[in-house]
Design a protein around this motif. Structure first.
Motif, short mmCIF file in Angstrom:
data_model
loop_
_atom_site.label_atom_id
_atom_site.label_comp_id
_atom_site.label_asym_id
_atom_site.label_seq_id
_atom_site.Cartn_x
_atom_site.Cartn_y
_atom_site.Cartn_z
N LYS A 6 0.83 -1.19 0.00
CA LYS A 6 0.00 0.00 0.00
C LYS A 6 0.87 1.25 0.00
O LYS A 6 1.93 1.27 0.63
CB LYS A 6 -0.90 0.02 1.24
N PRO A 7 0.43 2.31 -0.70
CA PRO A 7 1.19 3.57 -0.69
C PRO A 7 1.47 4.08 0.72
O PRO A 7 2.54 4.59 0.99
CB PRO A 7 0.31 4.53 -1.47
N SER A 8 0.53 3.91 1.63
CA SER A 8 0.73 4.40 3.00
C SER A 8 1.88 3.66 3.69
O SER A 8 2.65 4.25 4.43
CB SER A 8 -0.55 4.26 3.82
N HIS A 9 2.02 2.37 3.42
CA HIS A 9 3.13 1.60 4.01
C HIS A 9 4.46 2.03 3.41
O HIS A 9 5.47 2.12 4.12
CB HIS A 9 2.92 0.11 3.81
N ILE A 31 -1.79 13.86 -10.93
CA ILE A 31 -1.88 12.40 -10.82
C ILE A 31 -3.34 11.98 -10.92
O ILE A 31 -4.26 12.79 -10.81
CB ILE A 31 -1.31 11.86 -9.49
N ARG A 32 -3.54 10.68 -11.08
CA ARG A 32 -4.85 10.05 -10.90
C ARG A 32 -4.64 9.03 -9.79
O ARG A 32 -3.67 8.26 -9.81
CB ARG A 32 -5.30 9.35 -12.17
N ILE A 38 -1.64 4.79 -8.23
CA ILE A 38 -1.28 6.15 -8.60
C ILE A 38 -0.79 6.16 -10.05
O ILE A 38 0.11 5.40 -10.40
CB ILE A 38 -0.18 6.71 -7.67
N THR A 39 -1.39 7.02 -10.86
CA THR A 39 -0.96 7.21 -12.24
C THR A 39 -0.49 8.65 -12.39
O THR A 39 -1.23 9.58 -12.08
CB THR A 39 -2.12 6.93 -13.22
N ILE A 40 0.73 8.83 -12.84
CA ILE A 40 1.27 10.18 -13.03
C ILE A 40 0.78 10.70 -14.37
O ILE A 40 0.97 10.08 -15.41
CB ILE A 40 2.81 10.17 -12.98
N LEU A 41 0.13 11.87 -14.32
CA LEU A 41 -0.42 12.49 -15.52
C LEU A 41 0.47 13.61 -16.05
O LEU A 41 0.50 13.86 -17.25
CB LEU A 41 -1.82 13.05 -15.23
N ASP A 42 1.15 14.31 -15.16
CA ASP A 42 1.96 15.47 -15.53
C ASP A 42 3.26 15.43 -14.72
O ASP A 42 3.39 16.08 -13.69
CB ASP A 42 1.19 16.76 -15.26
N ARG A 43 4.21 14.65 -15.21
CA ARG A 43 5.45 14.42 -14.47
C ARG A 43 6.23 15.72 -14.25
O ARG A 43 6.74 15.97 -13.16
CB ARG A 43 6.31 13.41 -15.20
N GLU A 44 6.34 16.53 -15.28
CA GLU A 44 7.13 17.76 -15.17
C GLU A 44 6.63 18.66 -14.04
O GLU A 44 7.40 19.11 -13.19
CB GLU A 44 7.11 18.52 -16.50
#
Length: 70
Positions: A6-9, A31-32, A38-44
């Motif tokens: 899990k992201p929290s862990h 992100i989404r 988690i999906t990165i939509l705008d990395r920059e």
């Protein structure tokens, strides 16, 4: 999400903290986030929004592992 971490862990924080932070990043269109994925939509712009520790972490990956992550 069987077998997945899990992201929290990974971050060492409570699930509610991840939800709040992810919601903020999602509202900004960076992100989404849905059900722990988690999906990165705008990395920059996500990198711009990150603290200076992002660069420190990348440098440590390069130093310790000889590779750059993300």
């Amino acid at each position: 999400m069987s077998g997945a971490i899990k992201p929290s862990h990974m971050l060492g924080i409570r699930c509610a903290g991840v939800t709040v932070a992810a919601g903020t990043l999602q509202q900004a269109g960076l992100i989404r986030y849905k059900r722990g994925k988690i999906t990165i939509l705008d990395r920059e712009n996500l990198e711009v929004a990150a603290c200076e520790c992002d660069g420190i972490i990348k440098a440590e990956f390069r130093r310790l592992l000889g590779v750059e992550r993300g």
